[in-house]
Structure formats: structure tokens, C-alpha cells
Design a protein around this motif. Structure first.
Motif, PDB file in Angstrom:
ATOM      1  N   ALA A   1      -4.856   6.601  -1.668  1.00 56.34           N
ATOM      2  CA  ALA A   1      -3.517   6.508  -0.925  1.00 56.34           C
ATOM      3  C   ALA A   1      -3.245   5.668  -1.987  1.00 56.34           C
ATOM      4  CB  ALA A   1      -4.183   6.362   0.080  1.00 56.34           C
ATOM      5  N   ALA A   2      -3.327   4.675  -2.583  1.00 59.51           N
ATOM      6  CA  ALA A   2      -2.928   3.359  -2.778  1.00 59.51           C
ATOM      7  C   ALA A   2      -2.771   3.444  -4.611  1.00 59.51           C
ATOM      8  CB  ALA A   2      -3.537   2.096  -3.061  1.00 59.51           C
ATOM      9  N   ILE A   3      -3.347   4.315  -4.977  1.00 60.57           N
ATOM     10  CA  ILE A   3      -3.560   5.088  -6.069  1.00 60.57           C
ATOM     11  C   ILE A   3      -1.975   6.129  -6.565  1.00 60.57           C
ATOM     12  CG2 ILE A   3      -4.084   6.443  -8.065  1.00 60.57           C
ATOM     13  CD1 ILE A   3      -7.071   5.678  -7.527  1.00 60.57           C
ATOM     14  N   GLU A   4      -2.320   7.007  -5.353  1.00 59.05           N
ATOM     15  CA  GLU A   4      -0.779   7.991  -5.171  1.00 59.05           C
ATOM     16  C   GLU A   4       0.278   7.421  -5.373  1.00 59.05           C
ATOM     17  OE1 GLU A   4       0.958  10.889  -6.536  1.00 59.05           O
ATOM     18  OE2 GLU A   4      -2.065  11.610  -5.936  1.00 59.05           O
ATOM     19  N   LEU A   5       0.244   6.201  -4.124  1.00 57.79           N
ATOM     20  CA  LEU A   5       1.684   5.837  -4.041  1.00 57.79           C
ATOM     21  C   LEU A   5       2.752   4.913  -5.284  1.00 57.79           C
ATOM     22  CD1 LEU A   5       1.064   3.815  -0.509  1.00 57.79           C
ATOM     23  CD2 LEU A   5       2.468   5.867  -0.393  1.00 57.79           C
ATOM     24  N   LYS A   6       1.809   5.051  -6.540  1.00 59.09           N
ATOM     25  CA  LYS A   6       1.929   3.983  -7.711  1.00 59.09           C
ATOM     26  C   LYS A   6       2.298   5.290  -8.335  1.00 59.09           C
ATOM     27  CE  LYS A   6      -0.149   0.285  -8.464  1.00 59.09           C
ATOM     28  NZ  LYS A   6      -1.353  -1.324  -8.599  1.00 59.09           N
ATOM     29  N   ARG A   7       1.738   6.123  -7.986  1.00 61.54           N
ATOM     30  CA  ARG A   7       2.321   6.975  -9.068  1.00 61.54           C
ATOM     31  C   ARG A   7       3.863   7.339  -8.855  1.00 61.54           C
ATOM     32  NH1 ARG A   7      -3.526  10.595  -8.859  1.00 61.54           N
ATOM     33  NH2 ARG A   7      -4.179   9.738 -10.212  1.00 61.54           N
ATOM     34  N   GLN A   8       4.019   7.578  -7.137  1.00 58.80           N
ATOM     35  CA  GLN A   8       5.332   8.004  -6.802  1.00 58.80           C
ATOM     36  C   GLN A   8       6.793   6.815  -6.801  1.00 58.80           C
ATOM     37  OE1 GLN A   8       5.656  10.851  -6.239  1.00 58.80           O
ATOM     38  NE2 GLN A   8       3.566  11.459  -6.897  1.00 58.80           N
ATOM     39  N   GLY A   9       5.969   5.452  -7.401  1.00 56.68           N
ATOM     40  CA  GLY A   9       6.309   4.573  -7.470  1.00 56.68           C
ATOM     41  C   GLY A   9       6.634   3.475  -6.387  1.00 56.68           C
ATOM     42  N   VAL A  10       5.862   3.866  -5.877  1.00 61.47           N
ATOM     43  CA  VAL A  10       6.025   2.707  -4.843  1.00 61.47           C
ATOM     44  C   VAL A  10       5.173   1.219  -4.478  1.00 61.47           C
ATOM     45  CG1 VAL A  10       5.008   2.667  -1.705  1.00 61.47           C
ATOM     46  CG2 VAL A  10       6.148   4.520  -3.611  1.00 61.47           C
ATOM     47  N   THR A  11       5.548   0.392  -5.416  1.00 59.42           N
ATOM     48  CA  THR A  11       4.459  -0.551  -6.404  1.00 59.42           C
ATOM     49  C   THR A  11       3.970  -1.769  -5.007  1.00 59.42           C
ATOM     50  OG1 THR A  11       6.168  -1.262  -7.307  1.00 59.42           O
ATOM     51  CG2 THR A  11       4.525   0.292  -8.180  1.00 59.42           C
ATOM     52  N   ASN A  12       5.282  -2.468  -3.554  1.00 59.56           N
ATOM     53  CA  ASN A  12       5.476  -3.174  -3.547  1.00 59.56           C
ATOM     54  C   ASN A  12       3.911  -2.717  -2.039  1.00 59.56           C
ATOM     55  OD1 ASN A  12       5.334  -5.144  -1.653  1.00 59.56           O
ATOM     56  ND2 ASN A  12       7.460  -5.215  -1.122  1.00 59.56           N
ATOM     57  N   ILE A  13       3.103  -3.082  -2.538  1.00 65.63           N
ATOM     58  CA  ILE A  13       1.613  -2.198  -1.597  1.00 65.63           C
ATOM     59  C   ILE A  13       1.251  -3.282  -0.647  1.00 65.63           C
ATOM     60  CG2 ILE A  13      -0.163  -0.820  -0.803  1.00 65.63           C
ATOM     61  CD1 ILE A  13       1.151   0.904  -3.518  1.00 65.63           C
ATOM     62  N   ALA A  14       0.776  -3.594   0.748  1.00 67.16           N
ATOM     63  CA  ALA A  14      -0.333  -4.615   0.874  1.00 67.16           C
ATOM     64  C   ALA A  14      -1.361  -3.126   1.539  1.00 67.16           C
ATOM     65  CB  ALA A  14      -0.173  -5.469   2.513  1.00 67.16           C
ATOM     66  N   ILE A  15      -2.901  -3.909   1.052  1.00 68.02           N
ATOM     67  CA  ILE A  15      -4.307  -3.084   1.666  1.00 68.02           C
ATOM     68  C   ILE A  15      -5.269  -3.450   2.482  1.00 68.02           C
ATOM     69  CG2 ILE A  15      -5.623  -2.231   0.827  1.00 68.02           C
ATOM     70  CD1 ILE A  15      -5.153  -1.212  -1.872  1.00 68.02           C
ATOM     71  N   VAL A  16      -5.259  -4.077   3.338  1.00 69.23           N
ATOM     72  CA  VAL A  16      -5.918  -4.685   4.435  1.00 69.23           C
ATOM     73  C   VAL A  16      -6.491  -4.501   5.412  1.00 69.23           C
ATOM     74  CG1 VAL A  16      -5.773  -5.653   6.158  1.00 69.23           C
ATOM     75  CG2 VAL A  16      -3.351  -5.889   5.704  1.00 69.23           C
ATOM     76  N   GLU A  17      -7.834  -5.327   4.852  1.00 66.91           N
ATOM     77  CA  GLU A  17      -9.682  -4.473   4.631  1.00 66.91           C
ATOM     78  C   GLU A  17     -10.313  -5.378   5.994  1.00 66.91           C
ATOM     79  OE1 GLU A  17     -12.463  -3.714   5.681  1.00 66.91           O
ATOM     80  OE2 GLU A  17     -11.824  -2.044   3.760  1.00 66.91           O
ATOM     81  N   ARG A  18     -11.221  -5.170   6.724  1.00 64.86           N
ATOM     82  CA  ARG A  18     -11.693  -5.712   7.685  1.00 64.86           C
ATOM     83  C   ARG A  18     -12.551  -7.015   7.049  1.00 64.86           C
ATOM     84  NH1 ARG A  18     -14.169  -1.982  12.278  1.00 64.86           N
ATOM     85  NH2 ARG A  18     -16.088  -0.994  10.640  1.00 64.86           N
ATOM     86  N   GLU A  19     -13.633  -5.836   6.169  1.00 63.66           N
ATOM     87  CA  GLU A  19     -15.146  -6.509   5.620  1.00 63.66           C
ATOM     88  C   GLU A  19     -14.209  -7.763   3.990  1.00 63.66           C
ATOM     89  OE1 GLU A  19     -17.552  -5.631   6.444  1.00 63.66           O
ATOM     90  OE2 GLU A  19     -16.850  -4.223   7.768  1.00 63.66           O
ATOM     91  N   ASP A  20     -15.648  -8.445   3.684  1.00 66.24           N
ATOM     92  CA  ASP A  20     -14.938  -9.169   2.662  1.00 66.24           C
ATOM     93  C   ASP A  20     -14.578  -8.899   1.132  1.00 66.24           C
ATOM     94  OD1 ASP A  20     -17.489  -8.834   1.894  1.00 66.24           O
ATOM     95  OD2 ASP A  20     -18.877 -10.713   3.225  1.00 66.24           O
ATOM     96  N   ASP A  21     -15.128  -7.323   0.928  1.00 69.88           N
ATOM     97  CA  ASP A  21     -15.233  -6.958  -0.730  1.00 69.88           C
ATOM     98  C   ASP A  21     -14.050  -5.664  -0.144  1.00 69.88           C
ATOM     99  OD1 ASP A  21     -14.957  -6.852  -2.594  1.00 69.88           O
ATOM    100  OD2 ASP A  21     -17.020  -7.191  -2.845  1.00 69.88           O
ATOM    101  N   LEU A  22     -13.978  -4.621  -1.154  1.00 70.19           N
ATOM    102  CA  LEU A  22     -13.509  -3.334  -1.421  1.00 70.19           C
ATOM    103  C   LEU A  22     -14.669  -2.773  -1.155  1.00 70.19           C
ATOM    104  CD1 LEU A  22     -14.353  -2.240  -4.654  1.00 70.19           C
ATOM    105  CD2 LEU A  22     -12.219  -4.170  -4.717  1.00 70.19           C
ATOM    106  N   GLY A  23     -14.901  -0.843  -0.885  1.00 66.66           N
ATOM    107  CA  GLY A  23     -16.030   0.217  -1.385  1.00 66.66           C
ATOM    108  C   GLY A  23     -15.762   0.694   0.019  1.00 66.66           C
ATOM    109  N   GLY A  24     -15.238   0.533   1.356  1.00 62.67           N
ATOM    110  CA  GLY A  24     -15.511   0.772   2.180  1.00 62.67           C
ATOM    111  C   GLY A  24     -17.435   1.094   2.691  1.00 62.67           C
ATOM    112  N   THR A  25     -17.920   2.111   2.936  1.00 55.22           N
ATOM    113  CA  THR A  25     -18.870   1.939   3.602  1.00 55.22           C
ATOM    114  C   THR A  25     -20.596   1.986   2.614  1.00 55.22           C
ATOM    115  OG1 THR A  25     -20.777   4.477   4.442  1.00 55.22           O
ATOM    116  CG2 THR A  25     -19.232   4.508   2.657  1.00 55.22           C
ATOM    117  N   TRP A  26     -19.959   2.078   0.821  1.00 56.02           N
ATOM    118  CA  TRP A  26     -20.340   1.107   0.184  1.00 56.02           C
ATOM    119  C   TRP A  26     -20.624   0.242  -0.241  1.00 56.02           C
ATOM    120  CZ3 TRP A  26     -23.838   5.910  -0.506  1.00 56.02           C
ATOM    121  CH2 TRP A  26     -23.197   7.116  -0.478  1.00 56.02           C
TER     122      TRP A  26
END
Length: 509
Positions: free
Chosen positions: A34-59
């Protein structure tokens, strides 16, 4: 600060500008897509909030022994960001984690991410046409758009077995794995026989002195055609990307045959479904000679009612002298073991919970979300049926995109779902910008038409035409509706997500 700025709307009225263009909750593959697509559309002021201590979700969360993809890696990845260097056809989990890190770095996503923060609730601010997102630590963010990418399998289920808290030994849930735990010489119990357990049980059996597997529902397992990808092939994929694209198309076609025809079009292709069932039974028969044991491991529901899985080791593990399959239900847990309904008690040292995830109680949505007039999304879904237009937007929830939602999961690879939603975001925000809009919101009529269409299409599926009564499948919600999967082919889904009628949305300026 940005939130102190004032924007004028409607002449006399003024409103505060939001701090961010978009807040994305979740830093797994869905949130990153989703963030990649938002940035493609010019939406660049983004906050990604994650409860875990790193990225990757289930992985990132899962790292138990034997963890691997159950969809070939050439398909379980972004089509626009192929990885030519997968070590195996079904890559181990650590490689998926590294792939997620590569994507985050290449598309400059890390700088948008905040880790270790649990979002508690989100509210639509009608006056300012923005979302207010509140975290458990008191942090508040405001954003023009809110996107939830909290995953389908993100809320672990812990069984409510009497006495489980009194167990004196080690208890390990597969989503909170203790790296380095050595099962050598231990008496181990595993509760659960889902896809995670199918990967984990053979690994524990290699070390444990005694392993007892507690099965409530048998699972359909088909042979896993897995092999190391030769270095020469990896170099070919890197040098000629079209070759890897061809491999992806072949694998996708095979998954379509299994999922779309055998499961979603069960009424029309029942013979195909039964063919897959016969394959699974032949696989079981080839690995287990004992008829009684084979009967216990044979599901009594139709193929596809639960997500099937792939393994060449799972069935064979039960033929080992240190492994026992227990199908009697657990009555209680004592400090030193488990007691079953047949009166048998098994003393153990370590209890492993491979009990899956809670989709319908705590995951739709994963936190409180209130739209126009304080409408509570979770309560509305439970009172009025689970629903989302094209599996991504909901009436009365402006500027909101729910990426893990009813009728959104397409095919067997999660990346089909992700890339379909990216197409929807691109079309929707393209029109949003063209109109100079402040809000978008799907209409009630469009949502109702979509809900009626998927409901009609699902009538042909194994979920309603087959026998799923004993499957205990997470595909079904508490009302008995199979509201997770989108009943369309992968090409059909991708086409619809990129061509939906723009008139299905209302835009305000």
C-alpha cells in the motif's frame, strides 16, 4: 508543525490540516505494498505504525523450525519486484524476512515506519475531514487517509483449556517461538494440526524423546514438489527476467486450477475437487500402511473447506516410534501433563501451541474504528454481515481502505490480494486527485451490489455445495458465512480492481 496549519474550505469555514497524508497500520507485505502505491500516486507524507519490533508481518513474528512458504516463492512475492535468488521452490521463512527488508530498503519505506506501537482506535473527524489515530501509549496522529494492513493471521489463538495456566513445564506458542529451545530428550505435546503444525511437527519429532500430537481436525495434505533452485537457474532469472515471469505464470495457473475450479467452482467442477482429494488420500496411503492410523489422519470434510497444505514429511512422522497421534479431546492440563476424555494422561515437559489465529473475534477489525456519526466498524460487521466493497472500502467510512477485510483474499497467494488492492488504490486516488477532492466514500448501492454478487458466486463453492460441517475452518465466520475469499479468478480480480466504476464512489471537494 503540519497539524497547526489551517486550510480554508467553503469560504467561511476553516479546518486544521492533518499531520500526515496517510497512516498505514501494519508493516507487513500488505502495508508495504500500500505504501509503495501511495508513493507512486504522489502521497509521500506517510506514517506506517507497526506493533512488532520490526517489519515483515508474519515473516517477522514466525520463526519456528520448519517455517517455509506454502506457495511457490516465484508466486509468493510482488510481481513487480521479483527475487531471482530464492534458494528453493518453497523458500524458508528467513528468506521471506530478508525479501521484506529488501523491499523496504529499495522503496525507501523504513523512514516512514514506527515500531513497537499498538494502535488502539481510530475516529473520523467530520469537521476536519481527517482520521484521528490513537495508540495505546497515548500517541495521536491525524491523517487524510487511513489504511489498515493488520494481516489476516495476526491475532494468535490460545486455547482455553482448564488448568493450562497451572502447567509447570515450558509453554511455547508458535507465534512467540523461543529460538534455541532444544527438544532433545524431552517429552513434548503439540496441540493443533493446521498448516503451521504440518511444518513444525516433523522438526520436533527429529529431537524429542516422545512427541504426542493432539488433533481435533485432520487436514488435507498433498505432496510438496520442492527442490533447491540451481545457481544456474537463479542466474538465468536475474539475467533474463522473462524466464522467472514465465515460471510465475505457470505456478499461478496451477494454483488457479486448485483454488478457483476445485474450491470456488465446486458445483461446476466437482470432479476436479474429488481429484485433489484422491491425490491427498493416495499421498497418505503411500506414507502410512496402518489402516487405523490412516483413518485418523483422513479428514471427514470436503477438500478445500480448510486451506490445504503441502508436505512430504508430515504423514511419515506419525510412523516413527517416538510419535503418537491423539484424537481424544483434552479435558484439562495438569502441572505435569495432559488428561484426555478417554481417561489417559500423558506426562510432558514442553507444551507447544500450534493453535492458529483468531480471525473473526479480534481481527475484523484489529482495533476499534469509528466512521461517520460514530459508526463502529466491528459492531456493524457483526450486526449487518461482514462486507466491504471490492474487499477494500466500506460505506460511512470516508478515506478509509481496509486491506484485510471480508471478500478481499484472492486465490492462494496473498500477493494476488495485495496487488489487486494496489490497483484499486491507484484508480481511486487518481480520480481523487483529478477532482481535487477532500474525501472519497463508496456508495451504499455499490456496496450492496458487490455483496449480492459475491454472495451469489459463492453459492457454487465447496463452502456451500460441499460438506464443510466438521472442518472448523477459519474461512467461516460465526454466522456460518464464508466471507473471507473473493470468488473470482486471479485475472478477473485484477481486472475488476483496476476498472471498477468510478461512479461507485462519492467525492467531496
Amino acid at each position: 508543525m503540519a497539524e497547526d496549519n489551517v486550510i480554508a474550505r467553503g469560504g467561511a469555514e476553516s479546518a486544521r490540516a492533518p499531520e500526515f497524508d496517510a497512516v498505514i497500520v501494519g508493516a507487513g507485505f500488505g502495508g508495504m505494498g500500500a505504501a509503495i502505491e501511495l508513493k507512486r500516486q504522489g502521497v509521500t507524507n506517510i506514517a506506517i505504525v507497526e506493533r512488532e519490533d520490526d517489519l515483515g508481518g508474519t515473516w517477522h513474528v514466525n520463526h519456528y523450525p520448519g517455517l517455509a512458504v506454502d506457495i511457490a516463492s516465484v508466486t509468493y512475492s510482488y510481481s513487480f519486484e521479483p527475487n531471482p535468488y530464492w534458494s528453493r521452490l518453497f523458500a524458508p521463512g528467513a528468506e521471506l524476512k530478508r525479501y521484506a527488508e529488501h523491499v523496504a530498503d529499495k522503496y525507501d519505506l523504513r523512514r516512514h515506519m514506527t515500531f513497537g506501537e499498538q494502535v488502539a482506535r481510530a475516529e473520523w473527524d467530520e469537521t476536519n475531514s481527517m482520521w484521528r489515530v490513537f495508540s495505546e501509549d497515548g500517541t495521536e496522529r491525524t491523517a487524510r487517509f487511513l489504511l489498515t494492513a493488520t494481516g489476516f493471521l495476526s491475532q494468535p489463538r490460545t486455547p482455553d483449556i482448564p488448568g493450562i495456566k497451572t502447567f509447570a513445564g515450558k509453554v511455547i506458542h508458535t507465534t512467540a517461538w523461543e529460538d534455541g529451545h532444544d527438544f532433545t530428550g524431552e517429552r513434548v505435546a503439540v496441540i493443533g494440526t493446521g498448516a503451521t503444525a504440518v511444518q513444525l511437527i516433523p522438526e520436533i519429532a527429529k529431537r524429542a524423546a516422545a512427541l504426542t500430537v493432539y488433533q481435533r481436525t485432520a487436514i488435507w495434505v498433498v505432496p510438496k514438489v520442492d527442490f533447491a533452485i540451481p545457481r544456474a537457474v537463479q542466474k538465468l532469472f536475474a539475467r533474463v527476467p522473462a524466464t522467472q515471469k514465465a515460471a510465475r505464470l505457470v505456478n499461478t495457473a496451477m494454483l488457479e486450477l486448485l483454488m478457483v475450479t476445485g474450491v470456488l467452482h465446486y458445483k461446476q467442477f466437482k470432479l476436479g475437487n474429488k481429484g485433489a482429494e484422491r491425490l491427498a488420500k493416495a499421498h497418505l496411503r503411500n506414507q502410512i500402511a496402518d489402516e487405523e492410523l490412516r483413518a485418523k489422519l483422513t479428514p471427514n470434510y470436503d477438500f478445500g473447506c480448510k486451506r490445504p497444505t503441502f508436505s512430504n514429511e508430515y504423514f511419515a512422522t506419525f510412523t516413527k516410534p517416538n510419535v503418537h497421534l491423539e484424537t481424544s479431546s483434552i479435558v484439562k492440563v495438569d502441572p505435569d501433563g495432559l488428561l484426555t476424555a478417554d481417561g489417559e494422561k500423558t506426562e510432558i515437559d514442553t507444551l507447544v501451541l500450534a493453535t492458529g489465529f483468531d480471525l473473526w473475534d479480534t481481527n475484523f477489525p484489529a482495533f476499534e474504528i469509528r466512521g461517520r456519526d460514530g459508526k463502529d466498524l466491528g459492531k456493524w460487521w457483526r450486526a449487518e454481515r461482514f462486507q466491504a466493497y471490492e474487499g477494500i472500502t466500506v460505506p460511512k467510512f470516508p478515506n478509509f481502505l481496509t486491506l484485510n477485510s471480508p471478500y478481499s483474499y484472492s486465490g492462494l497467494s496473498y500477493f494476488t490480494t495485495i496487488e489487486g488492492q494496489m490497483r484499486h488504490i491507484a484508480r481511486l486516488l487518481g480520480e481523487f486527485k483529478r477532482r481535487g477532492a477532500v474525501t472519497f466514500e463508496v456508495t451504499d448501492d455499490a456496496n450492496t451490489r458487490f455483496l449480492d454478487d459475491v454472495t451469489r458466486r459463492l453459492e457454487s463453492s465447496v463452502f456451500y455445495r460441499g460438506d464443510c460441517s466438521t472442518s472448523r475452518s477459519y474461512y467461516f465466520n460465526h454466522a456460518g458465512e464464508a466471507t473471507l475469499l473473493r470468488p473470482r479468478s486471479t485475472p478477473g480480480t485484477l481486472r475488476e480492481m483496476a476498472t471498477f466504476p468510478l461512479s461507485d464512489y462519492e467525492f467531496t471537494r
